[in-house]
Design a protein around this motif. Structure first.
Motif, short mmCIF file in Angstrom:
data_model
loop_
_atom_site.label_atom_id
_atom_site.label_comp_id
_atom_site.label_asym_id
_atom_site.label_seq_id
_atom_site.Cartn_x
_atom_site.Cartn_y
_atom_site.Cartn_z
N ILE A 47 0.84 -1.21 0.00
CA ILE A 47 0.00 0.00 0.00
C ILE A 47 0.87 1.26 0.00
O ILE A 47 0.57 2.22 -0.71
CB ILE A 47 -0.97 -0.01 1.19
N ALA A 48 1.96 1.24 0.76
CA ALA A 48 2.86 2.40 0.78
C ALA A 48 3.42 2.66 -0.61
O ALA A 48 3.49 3.80 -1.06
CB ALA A 48 4.00 2.18 1.78
N ASP A 49 3.81 1.60 -1.32
CA ASP A 49 4.31 1.75 -2.69
C ASP A 49 3.24 2.34 -3.60
O ASP A 49 3.55 3.17 -4.47
CB ASP A 49 4.79 0.41 -3.24
N GLN A 50 2.00 1.92 -3.43
CA GLN A 50 0.91 2.45 -4.25
C GLN A 50 0.70 3.94 -3.97
O GLN A 50 0.49 4.73 -4.90
CB GLN A 50 -0.39 1.70 -3.97
N ILE A 51 0.78 4.33 -2.71
CA ILE A 51 0.61 5.74 -2.35
C ILE A 51 1.72 6.57 -2.97
O ILE A 51 1.48 7.65 -3.53
CB ILE A 51 0.58 5.91 -0.81
N ILE A 52 2.94 6.08 -2.90
CA ILE A 52 4.08 6.81 -3.47
C ILE A 52 3.93 6.90 -4.98
O ILE A 52 4.17 7.96 -5.57
CB ILE A 52 5.40 6.13 -3.05
N GLU A 53 3.52 5.82 -5.62
CA GLU A 53 3.32 5.83 -7.07
C GLU A 53 2.24 6.83 -7.47
O GLU A 53 2.41 7.60 -8.43
CB GLU A 53 2.93 4.43 -7.55
N LEU A 54 1.14 6.86 -6.73
CA LEU A 54 0.07 7.82 -7.02
C LEU A 54 0.54 9.26 -6.78
O LEU A 54 0.22 10.16 -7.55
CB LEU A 54 -1.17 7.53 -6.17
N SER A 55 1.29 9.46 -5.71
CA SER A 55 1.82 10.79 -5.42
C SER A 55 2.73 11.27 -6.54
O SER A 55 2.67 12.42 -6.97
CB SER A 55 2.59 10.78 -4.10
N ASP A 56 3.58 10.37 -7.04
CA ASP A 56 4.47 10.73 -8.14
C ASP A 56 3.67 11.09 -9.39
O ASP A 56 4.00 12.02 -10.11
CB ASP A 56 5.43 9.58 -8.46
N ALA A 57 2.59 10.34 -9.64
CA ALA A 57 1.75 10.62 -10.80
C ALA A 57 1.07 11.99 -10.66
O ALA A 57 0.99 12.75 -11.63
CB ALA A 57 0.68 9.53 -10.96
N ILE A 58 0.61 12.31 -9.47
CA ILE A 58 -0.03 13.61 -9.23
C ILE A 58 0.97 14.74 -9.47
O ILE A 58 0.67 15.72 -10.14
CB ILE A 58 -0.62 13.68 -7.80
N VAL A 59 2.17 14.60 -8.92
CA VAL A 59 3.20 15.63 -9.10
C VAL A 59 3.52 15.76 -10.59
O VAL A 59 3.68 16.87 -11.10
CB VAL A 59 4.46 15.29 -8.28
N GLY A 60 3.58 14.63 -11.29
CA GLY A 60 3.87 14.67 -12.72
C GLY A 60 2.82 15.41 -13.51
O GLY A 60 3.11 16.10 -14.48
N LYS A 61 1.55 15.31 -13.08
CA LYS A 61 0.46 16.00 -13.78
C LYS A 61 0.36 17.48 -13.37
O LYS A 61 -0.08 18.31 -14.15
CB LYS A 61 -0.87 15.32 -13.47
N CYS A 62 0.76 17.78 -12.16
CA CYS A 62 0.58 19.14 -11.63
C CYS A 62 1.80 20.04 -11.81
O CYS A 62 1.71 21.24 -11.65
CB CYS A 62 0.23 19.08 -10.15
N GLY A 63 2.93 19.47 -12.09
CA GLY A 63 4.12 20.28 -12.29
C GLY A 63 5.32 19.70 -11.57
O GLY A 63 5.22 18.73 -10.82
N THR A 64 6.43 20.33 -11.79
CA THR A 64 7.69 19.86 -11.23
C THR A 64 7.79 20.28 -9.77
O THR A 64 7.53 21.44 -9.44
CB THR A 64 8.86 20.48 -12.01
N PRO A 65 8.17 19.35 -8.88
CA PRO A 65 8.33 19.71 -7.48
C PRO A 65 9.51 20.66 -7.30
O PRO A 65 10.42 20.69 -8.11
CB PRO A 65 8.59 18.39 -6.78
N ILE A 66 9.47 21.41 -6.23
CA ILE A 66 10.55 22.37 -5.94
C ILE A 66 11.73 21.60 -5.39
O ILE A 66 11.62 20.75 -4.60
CB ILE A 66 10.07 23.43 -4.94
#
Length: 64
Positions: A45-64
């Motif tokens: 589940i932790a891996d899934q959360i991280i994967e989803l978080s990465d996908a969100i960041v990828g859609k919303c823009g580059t992290p600082i």
């Protein structure tokens, strides 16, 4: 802030001594939080959360 001599469009940032200490402390806390999440939810589940978080960041823009 300094200009990147290889690419004038980019700016280079550096941390002060106090900033480095604060970053290190924050990084330690982040690792503790990640470990706690894995212990509580399990790796799958932790891996899934991280994967989803990465996908969100990828859609919303580059992290600082």
């Amino acid at each position: 802030m300094k200009e990147d001599k290889g690419d004038r469009r980019r700016k280079l940032l550096s941390l002060s001594a106090k900033g480095k200490i604060m970053f290190s402390a924050g990084e330690k806390q982040w690792k503790l939080a990640q470990n706690e999440m894995r212990e509580t939810l399990g790796n799958s589940i932790a891996d899934q959360i991280i994967e989803l978080s990465d996908a969100i960041v990828g859609k919303c823009g580059t992290p600082i």
